[in-house]
Scaffold this motif. Structure first.
Motif, PDB file in Angstrom:
ATOM      1  N   ARG A  39     -11.538 -11.575  23.203  1.00  0.00           N
ATOM      2  CA  ARG A  39     -10.486 -12.413  23.785  1.00  0.00           C
ATOM      3  C   ARG A  39      -9.433 -11.544  24.464  1.00  0.00           C
ATOM      4  NH1 ARG A  39      -5.468 -14.296  23.111  1.00  0.00           N
ATOM      5  NH2 ARG A  39      -5.054 -13.013  21.319  1.00  0.00           N
ATOM      6  N   GLN A  40      -9.008 -10.493  23.781  1.00  0.00           N
ATOM      7  CA  GLN A  40      -7.998  -9.598  24.353  1.00  0.00           C
ATOM      8  C   GLN A  40      -8.519  -8.930  25.619  1.00  0.00           C
ATOM      9  OE1 GLN A  40      -4.853  -8.961  23.903  1.00  0.00           O
ATOM     10  NE2 GLN A  40      -4.627 -10.348  22.176  1.00  0.00           N
ATOM     11  N   GLN A  45      -8.314  -8.508  31.423  1.00  0.00           N
ATOM     12  CA  GLN A  45      -9.006  -8.557  32.720  1.00  0.00           C
ATOM     13  C   GLN A  45      -8.333  -9.564  33.645  1.00  0.00           C
ATOM     14  OE1 GLN A  45     -11.400  -6.726  34.021  1.00  0.00           O
ATOM     15  NE2 GLN A  45     -11.441  -7.923  35.890  1.00  0.00           N
ATOM     16  N   ILE A  46      -7.978 -10.722  33.119  1.00  0.00           N
ATOM     17  CA  ILE A  46      -7.293 -11.740  33.922  1.00  0.00           C
ATOM     18  C   ILE A  46      -5.952 -11.200  34.402  1.00  0.00           C
ATOM     19  CG2 ILE A  46      -6.154 -14.000  33.827  1.00  0.00           C
ATOM     20  CD1 ILE A  46      -8.431 -14.828  31.858  1.00  0.00           C
ATOM     21  N   ASN A  47      -5.201 -10.555  33.501  1.00  0.00           N
ATOM     22  CA  ASN A  47      -3.900  -9.998  33.877  1.00  0.00           C
ATOM     23  C   ASN A  47      -4.036  -8.908  34.930  1.00  0.00           C
ATOM     24  OD1 ASN A  47      -2.632 -11.716  32.090  1.00  0.00           O
ATOM     25  ND2 ASN A  47      -2.466 -10.194  30.471  1.00  0.00           N
ATOM     26  N   ALA A  48      -5.043  -8.050  34.785  1.00  0.00           N
ATOM     27  CA  ALA A  48      -5.254  -6.976  35.761  1.00  0.00           C
ATOM     28  C   ALA A  48      -5.618  -7.545  37.126  1.00  0.00           C
ATOM     29  CB  ALA A  48      -6.341  -6.028  35.266  1.00  0.00           C
ATOM     30  N   THR A 102       0.050 -20.520  43.113  1.00  0.00           N
ATOM     31  CA  THR A 102      -1.306 -21.052  42.931  1.00  0.00           C
ATOM     32  C   THR A 102      -2.150 -20.095  42.090  1.00  0.00           C
ATOM     33  OG1 THR A 102      -1.192 -22.215  45.029  1.00  0.00           O
ATOM     34  CG2 THR A 102      -3.378 -21.830  44.138  1.00  0.00           C
ATOM     35  N   ASP A 103      -2.088 -18.802  42.418  1.00  0.00           N
ATOM     36  CA  ASP A 103      -2.846 -17.809  41.659  1.00  0.00           C
ATOM     37  C   ASP A 103      -2.357 -17.705  40.217  1.00  0.00           C
ATOM     38  OD1 ASP A 103      -4.440 -17.266  43.799  1.00  0.00           O
ATOM     39  OD2 ASP A 103      -3.472 -15.359  44.329  1.00  0.00           O
ATOM     40  N   GLU A 104      -1.047 -17.799  40.038  1.00  0.00           N
ATOM     41  CA  GLU A 104      -0.485 -17.735  38.685  1.00  0.00           C
ATOM     42  C   GLU A 104      -0.946 -18.922  37.846  1.00  0.00           C
ATOM     43  OE1 GLU A 104       3.917 -17.918  36.746  1.00  0.00           O
ATOM     44  OE2 GLU A 104       3.683 -16.640  38.515  1.00  0.00           O
ATOM     45  N   ALA A 105      -0.982 -20.096  38.457  1.00  0.00           N
ATOM     46  CA  ALA A 105      -1.455 -21.291  37.744  1.00  0.00           C
ATOM     47  C   ALA A 105      -2.931 -21.152  37.378  1.00  0.00           C
ATOM     48  CB  ALA A 105      -1.231 -22.535  38.587  1.00  0.00           C
ATOM     49  N   ALA A 106      -3.725 -20.605  38.302  1.00  0.00           N
ATOM     50  CA  ALA A 106      -5.156 -20.409  38.018  1.00  0.00           C
ATOM     51  C   ALA A 106      -5.336 -19.398  36.883  1.00  0.00           C
ATOM     52  CB  ALA A 106      -5.885 -19.931  39.267  1.00  0.00           C
ATOM     53  N   ALA A 107      -4.553 -18.330  36.896  1.00  0.00           N
ATOM     54  CA  ALA A 107      -4.642 -17.329  35.826  1.00  0.00           C
ATOM     55  C   ALA A 107      -4.213 -17.932  34.489  1.00  0.00           C
ATOM     56  CB  ALA A 107      -3.781 -16.114  36.167  1.00  0.00           C
ATOM     57  N   ALA A 108      -3.201 -18.773  34.503  1.00  0.00           N
ATOM     58  CA  ALA A 108      -2.756 -19.434  33.265  1.00  0.00           C
ATOM     59  C   ALA A 108      -3.855 -20.344  32.718  1.00  0.00           C
ATOM     60  CB  ALA A 108      -1.482 -20.229  33.520  1.00  0.00           C
ATOM     61  N   ARG A 109      -4.551 -21.054  33.618  1.00  0.00           N
ATOM     62  CA  ARG A 109      -5.660 -21.904  33.172  1.00  0.00           C
ATOM     63  C   ARG A 109      -6.784 -21.055  32.578  1.00  0.00           C
ATOM     64  NH1 ARG A 109      -4.346 -24.499  37.934  1.00  0.00           N
ATOM     65  NH2 ARG A 109      -6.046 -23.482  39.070  1.00  0.00           N
ATOM     66  N   GLN A 110      -7.069 -19.917  33.208  1.00  0.00           N
ATOM     67  CA  GLN A 110      -8.113 -19.031  32.683  1.00  0.00           C
ATOM     68  C   GLN A 110      -7.719 -18.493  31.311  1.00  0.00           C
ATOM     69  OE1 GLN A 110      -8.436 -16.148  35.850  1.00  0.00           O
ATOM     70  NE2 GLN A 110     -10.291 -17.100  36.654  1.00  0.00           N
ATOM     71  N   ALA A 112      -5.724 -19.877  29.132  1.00  0.00           N
ATOM     72  CA  ALA A 112      -5.811 -20.990  28.178  1.00  0.00           C
ATOM     73  C   ALA A 112      -7.257 -21.250  27.787  1.00  0.00           C
ATOM     74  CB  ALA A 112      -5.174 -22.248  28.765  1.00  0.00           C
ATOM     75  N   SER A 113      -8.153 -21.179  28.753  1.00  0.00           N
ATOM     76  CA  SER A 113      -9.573 -21.390  28.473  1.00  0.00           C
ATOM     77  C   SER A 113     -10.114 -20.299  27.549  1.00  0.00           C
ATOM     78  CB  SER A 113     -10.360 -21.415  29.777  1.00  0.00           C
ATOM     79  OG  SER A 113     -11.733 -21.485  29.532  1.00  0.00           O
ATOM     80  N   VAL A 114      -9.759 -19.052  27.838  1.00  0.00           N
ATOM     81  CA  VAL A 114     -10.210 -17.937  26.995  1.00  0.00           C
ATOM     82  C   VAL A 114      -9.670 -18.103  25.578  1.00  0.00           C
ATOM     83  CG1 VAL A 114      -9.899 -15.452  26.593  1.00  0.00           C
ATOM     84  CG2 VAL A 114     -10.577 -16.274  28.846  1.00  0.00           C
ATOM     85  N   ASN A 115      -8.394 -18.453  25.451  1.00  0.00           N
ATOM     86  CA  ASN A 115      -7.794 -18.644  24.129  1.00  0.00           C
ATOM     87  C   ASN A 115      -8.443 -19.804  23.382  1.00  0.00           C
ATOM     88  OD1 ASN A 115      -5.997 -16.486  24.311  1.00  0.00           O
ATOM     89  ND2 ASN A 115      -4.413 -17.741  25.251  1.00  0.00           N
ATOM     90  N   GLN A 116      -8.741 -20.878  24.097  1.00  0.00           N
ATOM     91  CA  GLN A 116      -9.371 -22.040  23.469  1.00  0.00           C
ATOM     92  C   GLN A 116     -10.773 -21.697  22.975  1.00  0.00           C
ATOM     93  OE1 GLN A 116     -10.060 -25.346  26.115  1.00  0.00           O
ATOM     94  NE2 GLN A 116     -10.014 -26.817  24.445  1.00  0.00           N
ATOM     95  N   GLN A 117     -11.544 -20.986  23.795  1.00  0.00           N
ATOM     96  CA  GLN A 117     -12.896 -20.599  23.390  1.00  0.00           C
ATOM     97  C   GLN A 117     -12.864 -19.661  22.192  1.00  0.00           C
ATOM     98  OE1 GLN A 117     -14.673 -18.987  26.913  1.00  0.00           O
ATOM     99  NE2 GLN A 117     -14.874 -20.965  27.910  1.00  0.00           N
TER     100      GLN A 117
END
Length: 148
Positions: A39-40, A45-48, A102-110, A112-117
């Motif tokens: 997860r980390q 990777q998303i942050n980078a 827009t990119d920040e919102a997409a990264a936030a969704r990603q 959230a998805s990673v954290n949920q999984q």
């Protein structure tokens, strides 16, 4: 001596069951740690990627602004022409901010998805470990009581 002989197999069985449960818990903790590490890594990777895109966007905006200013200076426009250039520059900045949001919102969704999984996998591991422990204890009691 006969009483000891009847308790020895039961004590050995209890010890083995306890060791199996302990081993399963250690395995579950190891898998949970591996899930957290994954997860980390995904979040990093998303942050980078987000930081890289932000840098590219800022560089592109800087280049476009410099090109516009150079064109304005090369054409020899007087102060009356700077208003339209300023509006274009402001429009470029607004567009860059919109793309960034827009990119920040997409990264936030990603994220959230990673954290949920990861949370789902962790809960699944916990339930599996609990079910395994209960099954082993039930089997031990069944053997002790002569049911199985």
């Amino acid at each position: 001596m006969g009483a000891f002989a009847s308790y020895a197999p039961m004590a050995l069985s209890a010890l083995q069951t306890g060791q199996q449960i302990s081993s399963n818990r250690a395995d579950q903790k190891s898998r949970a740690a591996q899930t957290e590490a994954t997860r980390q890594a995904d979040i990093n990777q998303i942050n980078a990627t987000e930081a890289e895109r932000e840098g590219e966007r800022a560089e592109e905006l800087r280049i476009r602004q410099a090109q516009l200013r150079a064109r304005q200076g090369a054409s020899g426009l007087q102060s009356g022409g700077t208003g339209s250039a300023s509006a274009v520059l402001a429009g470029l900045e607004k567009q860059a901010l919109s793309e960034a949001a827009t990119d920040e919102a997409a990264a936030a969704r990603q994220r959230a998805s990673v954290n949920q999984q990861a949370s789902w996998r962790e809960q699944s591991l916990l339930r599996s470990s609990q079910d395994n422990t209960v099954a082993r204890l039930n089997a031990w009691f069944a053997r002790r009581d002569g049911w199985g």
